[in-house]
Design a protein around this motif. Sequence first.
Motif, PDB file in Angstrom:
ATOM      1  N   TYR A  78       0.858  -1.185   0.000  1.00  0.00           N
ATOM      2  CA  TYR A  78       0.000   0.000   0.000  1.00  0.00           C
ATOM      3  C   TYR A  78       0.899   1.241   0.000  1.00  0.00           C
ATOM      4  CZ  TYR A  78      -3.792  -3.216   1.166  1.00  0.00           C
ATOM      5  OH  TYR A  78      -4.704  -4.244   1.141  1.00  0.00           O
ATOM      6  N   PRO A  79       1.441   1.613  -1.168  1.00  0.00           N
ATOM      7  CA  PRO A  79       2.445   2.680  -1.229  1.00  0.00           C
ATOM      8  C   PRO A  79       1.936   4.081  -0.874  1.00  0.00           C
ATOM      9  CG  PRO A  79       1.855   1.940  -3.433  1.00  0.00           C
ATOM     10  CD  PRO A  79       1.186   1.015  -2.475  1.00  0.00           C
ATOM     11  N   ASP A  80       0.641   4.277  -0.816  1.00  0.00           N
ATOM     12  CA  ASP A  80       0.105   5.597  -0.465  1.00  0.00           C
ATOM     13  C   ASP A  80      -0.099   5.773   1.038  1.00  0.00           C
ATOM     14  OD1 ASP A  80       0.055   6.332  -3.142  1.00  0.00           O
ATOM     15  OD2 ASP A  80      -1.986   5.578  -3.422  1.00  0.00           O
ATOM     16  N   VAL A  81       0.090   4.703   1.797  1.00  0.00           N
ATOM     17  CA  VAL A  81      -0.123   4.761   3.242  1.00  0.00           C
ATOM     18  C   VAL A  81       0.985   5.567   3.906  1.00  0.00           C
ATOM     19  CG1 VAL A  81      -0.171   3.388   5.369  1.00  0.00           C
ATOM     20  CG2 VAL A  81      -1.463   2.642   3.369  1.00  0.00           C
ATOM     21  N   ARG A  82       0.560   6.476   4.769  1.00  0.00           N
ATOM     22  CA  ARG A  82       1.485   7.230   5.624  1.00  0.00           C
ATOM     23  C   ARG A  82       1.123   6.921   7.064  1.00  0.00           C
ATOM     24  NH1 ARG A  82      -0.283  11.993   4.796  1.00  0.00           N
ATOM     25  NH2 ARG A  82       0.895  12.929   6.457  1.00  0.00           N
ATOM     26  N   ILE A  83       2.152   6.749   7.901  1.00  0.00           N
ATOM     27  CA  ILE A  83       1.901   6.375   9.293  1.00  0.00           C
ATOM     28  C   ILE A  83       2.636   7.302  10.250  1.00  0.00           C
ATOM     29  CG2 ILE A  83       1.511   3.947   8.721  1.00  0.00           C
ATOM     30  CD1 ILE A  83       4.323   3.371   9.862  1.00  0.00           C
ATOM     31  N   GLN A 107      13.131   4.029  12.300  1.00  0.00           N
ATOM     32  CA  GLN A 107      14.415   3.637  11.720  1.00  0.00           C
ATOM     33  C   GLN A 107      14.406   2.181  11.257  1.00  0.00           C
ATOM     34  OE1 GLN A 107      16.747   5.803  10.928  1.00  0.00           O
ATOM     35  NE2 GLN A 107      17.863   4.147   9.930  1.00  0.00           N
ATOM     36  N   MET A 108      13.741   1.301  12.003  1.00  0.00           N
ATOM     37  CA  MET A 108      13.657  -0.105  11.590  1.00  0.00           C
ATOM     38  C   MET A 108      12.965  -0.220  10.228  1.00  0.00           C
ATOM     39  SD  MET A 108      12.977  -2.391  15.063  1.00  0.00           S
ATOM     40  CE  MET A 108      11.290  -1.877  15.225  1.00  0.00           C
ATOM     41  N   LEU A 109      11.902   0.546  10.008  1.00  0.00           N
ATOM     42  CA  LEU A 109      11.198   0.497   8.725  1.00  0.00           C
ATOM     43  C   LEU A 109      12.032   1.113   7.608  1.00  0.00           C
ATOM     44  CD1 LEU A 109       7.490   1.316   9.607  1.00  0.00           C
ATOM     45  CD2 LEU A 109       8.548  -0.902   9.194  1.00  0.00           C
ATOM     46  N   VAL A 110      12.699   2.216   7.893  1.00  0.00           N
ATOM     47  CA  VAL A 110      13.547   2.865   6.888  1.00  0.00           C
ATOM     48  C   VAL A 110      14.663   1.907   6.458  1.00  0.00           C
ATOM     49  CG1 VAL A 110      15.192   4.749   6.492  1.00  0.00           C
ATOM     50  CG2 VAL A 110      12.968   5.217   7.573  1.00  0.00           C
ATOM     51  N   GLU A 111      15.285   1.242   7.415  1.00  0.00           N
ATOM     52  CA  GLU A 111      16.347   0.281   7.099  1.00  0.00           C
ATOM     53  C   GLU A 111      15.815  -0.900   6.293  1.00  0.00           C
ATOM     54  OE1 GLU A 111      18.185  -0.682  10.847  1.00  0.00           O
ATOM     55  OE2 GLU A 111      19.089   1.319  11.006  1.00  0.00           O
ATOM     56  N   ALA A 112      14.524  -1.174   6.396  1.00  0.00           N
ATOM     57  CA  ALA A 112      13.905  -2.271   5.642  1.00  0.00           C
ATOM     58  C   ALA A 112      13.383  -1.808   4.281  1.00  0.00           C
ATOM     59  CB  ALA A 112      12.771  -2.887   6.457  1.00  0.00           C
ATOM     60  N   GLY A 113      13.603  -0.530   3.932  1.00  0.00           N
ATOM     61  CA  GLY A 113      13.258  -0.057   2.600  1.00  0.00           C
ATOM     62  C   GLY A 113      12.027   0.815   2.483  1.00  0.00           C
ATOM     63  N   ILE A 114      11.437   1.216   3.580  1.00  0.00           N
ATOM     64  CA  ILE A 114      10.274   2.117   3.527  1.00  0.00           C
ATOM     65  C   ILE A 114      10.777   3.565   3.523  1.00  0.00           C
ATOM     66  CG2 ILE A 114       8.122   2.807   4.662  1.00  0.00           C
ATOM     67  CD1 ILE A 114       8.180  -0.106   3.536  1.00  0.00           C
ATOM     68  N   GLN A 115      10.206   4.377   2.640  1.00  0.00           N
ATOM     69  CA  GLN A 115      10.648   5.769   2.502  1.00  0.00           C
ATOM     70  C   GLN A 115      10.404   6.559   3.783  1.00  0.00           C
ATOM     71  OE1 GLN A 115       8.380   4.281   0.561  1.00  0.00           O
ATOM     72  NE2 GLN A 115       9.264   4.152  -1.476  1.00  0.00           N
ATOM     73  N   GLU A 116      11.412   7.336   4.185  1.00  0.00           N
ATOM     74  CA  GLU A 116      11.343   8.139   5.414  1.00  0.00           C
ATOM     75  C   GLU A 116      10.147   9.077   5.442  1.00  0.00           C
ATOM     76  OE1 GLU A 116      14.860  10.010   7.217  1.00  0.00           O
ATOM     77  OE2 GLU A 116      15.981   8.975   5.649  1.00  0.00           O
ATOM     78  N   ASP A 117       9.817   9.663   4.285  1.00  0.00           N
ATOM     79  CA  ASP A 117       8.756  10.672   4.273  1.00  0.00           C
ATOM     80  C   ASP A 117       7.359  10.072   4.472  1.00  0.00           C
ATOM     81  OD1 ASP A 117       8.567   9.458   1.770  1.00  0.00           O
ATOM     82  OD2 ASP A 117       8.478  11.341   0.650  1.00  0.00           O
ATOM     83  N   ARG A 118       7.256   8.758   4.558  1.00  0.00           N
ATOM     84  CA  ARG A 118       5.963   8.113   4.824  1.00  0.00           C
ATOM     85  C   ARG A 118       5.731   7.876   6.310  1.00  0.00           C
ATOM     86  NH1 ARG A 118       5.493   2.815   1.422  1.00  0.00           N
ATOM     87  NH2 ARG A 118       3.428   2.885   2.350  1.00  0.00           N
TER      88      ARG A 118
END
Length: 186
Positions: free
Chosen positions: A108-113, A141-152
């Motif tokens: 779900y690439p449009d999801v922001r959390i 940071q765990m999500l960013v390191e796993a490839g999720i864009q920081e701005d989300r």
Amino acid sequence: MLSGHRSWVLILALSLGACGERAAQRKAESVEVPADQVRSQFIGLPNGATIAVEPGSVGEKLAHYLASRDPAPRSFEIGGKQFDDWSSTASPATRAMLPELVQLLKSYPDVRIRFVGHSDGAGDADANQKISEDRANVARQMLVEAGIQEDRIETAGKGMSEPIADNATPDGRARNRRIELIVLAK
């Protein structure tokens, strides 16, 4: 070597993952797999991926919510013992949620959390505010390191201002040391 029920779960997961086109059509259909009193559900995601979740878990609730037309924002309590006293190191149980959360966010690439960190009621308010912010930043940071864009991913800390359990007991304090996941947009 994997135990018997884990082998079957792995085989089923691999076979479901190989059916990408069919998985995309299923969207949030789940398959129940019994294993020594523990059931796992496999949920097909829009990008063809499949995740295994425990019934009633945050992963299952989040997957069904993201597949629904229910509007954002919506908050999810991750639950369990997430952090030790005065620590911003995520517990193994919290880290175990990472793969399913990453899969969901990739599907779900449009999801922001937003991760909101919390602390128990012990100690100084300023120190508790800082540790709550650190906990939210660790999750991010765990999500960013796993490839999720920081701005989300946004973060916030609430310190000890929003307890969900009694700070007079060790179990209550452990529940209050947590991060909360809020879906801001979907």
